[in-house]
Each structure stands twice: as structure tokens, then as C-alpha cells.
Design an enzyme around this catalytic site. Structure first.
Site, short mmCIF file in Angstrom:
data_model
loop_
_atom_site.label_atom_id
_atom_site.label_comp_id
_atom_site.label_asym_id
_atom_site.label_seq_id
_atom_site.Cartn_x
_atom_site.Cartn_y
_atom_site.Cartn_z
N ASP A 1 -8.29 3.75 1.72
CA ASP A 1 -7.24 3.97 2.70
C ASP A 1 -7.84 4.54 3.99
O ASP A 1 -8.33 5.67 3.99
CB ASP A 1 -6.21 4.94 2.13
CG ASP A 1 -4.95 5.00 2.95
OD1 ASP A 1 -4.97 4.57 4.13
OD2 ASP A 1 -3.92 5.48 2.42
N ARG B 1 -3.20 -0.57 5.52
CA ARG B 1 -3.81 -1.65 4.75
C ARG B 1 -2.91 -2.85 4.51
O ARG B 1 -3.34 -4.00 4.70
CB ARG B 1 -4.31 -1.11 3.40
CG ARG B 1 -5.44 -0.12 3.53
CD ARG B 1 -5.76 0.53 2.22
NE ARG B 1 -4.66 1.39 1.80
CZ ARG B 1 -4.60 2.02 0.64
NH1 ARG B 1 -5.56 1.87 -0.25
NH2 ARG B 1 -3.58 2.80 0.34
N CYS C 1 0.86 -1.18 0.00
CA CYS C 1 0.00 0.00 0.00
C CYS C 1 0.90 1.23 0.00
O CYS C 1 2.11 1.11 -0.17
CB CYS C 1 -0.98 -0.01 1.18
SG CYS C 1 -0.24 0.20 2.81
#
Length: 150
Positions: A123, A14, A8
Site C-alpha cells: 500500500d 491501489r 483495496c
């Protein structure tokens, strides 16, 4: 051994969440020794920092085991070492290709591309909604494991 690298932007929300979720799933399935799972970032912004408190809190609530993790950036060596480089969103894939000079072996894909509803994983750094991120990551990891079993 199947080698998976989750990626990420910063490697604090994440991608470590996906790493710990998949590690938990394969552990419970008795397949831990068949996998090497890690995570990293496309950016340098969070290098050396630990997992975001929102990710930690959510994983604790769900009973997912975590271990010490420090953010690091994706390298060309990672491309050689891993079988799957799994991003969380299309922007991650674009940045991965930029950092690595492309994807000649077609190892890069989004996690939810394995699901019945391909999409980006939002996100939680921006949304502050770690519940939705967790749900999406579980969906993606389950679909990924189902794909591997085929």
C-alpha cells in the site's frame, strides 16, 4: 462481457490505479467493449474521496488516462454483478469475505496471484512508493489478461 472489480482498503490508491491501468491496456488492445472495470474499498474511511495525488501523479507520468472516481465500499450487489473481485493483498481478501459472508463462487483473488510471483501489492499510502505499486499492478494486469486469453 467480463466484469472486473478491483478492491483495496480505501479505494484511493491501489484499486483505482489497477482500474485505470487495466482500462488503458484493454483500450490499447481494442477490447474496451468486452470489459466492465471498476474499483472499490473494503473500508468506509475514504468514501466519497477522490484518487490519491500520488496515484494521479504516477499515472500521469506513465500516460495512463484517468477519469473522475470517488471511493466507495464493496457491497453484496457487487458480488452478484462482477465476475472477478480482485484484491491487492491478503488482508483485502479476508475483509472482502467478512463483508460479503464468504466467497461461494470463488470470485476473489489477489491481483498478483495471476503472475509468476504471487504476492501482496504494498500500500503506497504507507510506503509513499507509487513506482513499486505501479510496477506490481502492471505485472498483475498483464498476467490477468494473459490468463483470460487462455
Amino acid at each position: 462481457m467480463i466484469k472486473i472489480l478491483f478492491i483495496c482498503h480505501g479505494n484511493i490508491c491501489r484499486s483505482p490505479m489497477a482500474q485505470f491501468v487495466l482500462e488503458d491496456m484493454v483500450e490499447k488492445a481494442g477490447m474496451r467493449d468486452q470489459f466492465m472495470i471498476d474499483s472499490c474499498a473494503t473500508s468506509r474511511e475514504e468514501i466519497g474521496n477522490g484518487v490519491h495525488y500520488g496515484t494521479k501523479d504516477k499515472l500521469r507520468k506513465e500516460g495512463v488516462r484517468m477519469h473522475d472516481h470517488r471511493a466507495r465500499q464493496l457491497t453484496k450487489k457487487d458480488y452478484e454483478e462482477y465476475d472477478y473481485l480482485i484484491g491487492m493483498e491478503e488482508t483485502n481478501i479476508r475483509n472482502m469475505k467478512h463483508l460479503l459472508g464468504g466467497d461461494p463462487e470463488h470470485k476473489m483473488m489477489r491481483l498478483l496471484d495471476f503472475s509468476d510471483h504471487p504476492r501482496d501489492i504494498v500500500d503506497p499510502w504507507y510506503t509513499d512508493n507509487f513506482d513499486i505499486t505501479y510496477t506490481d499492478i502492471v505485472e498483475g494486469c498483464e498476467a490477468f489478461l494473459k490468463t483470460l486469453k487462455k
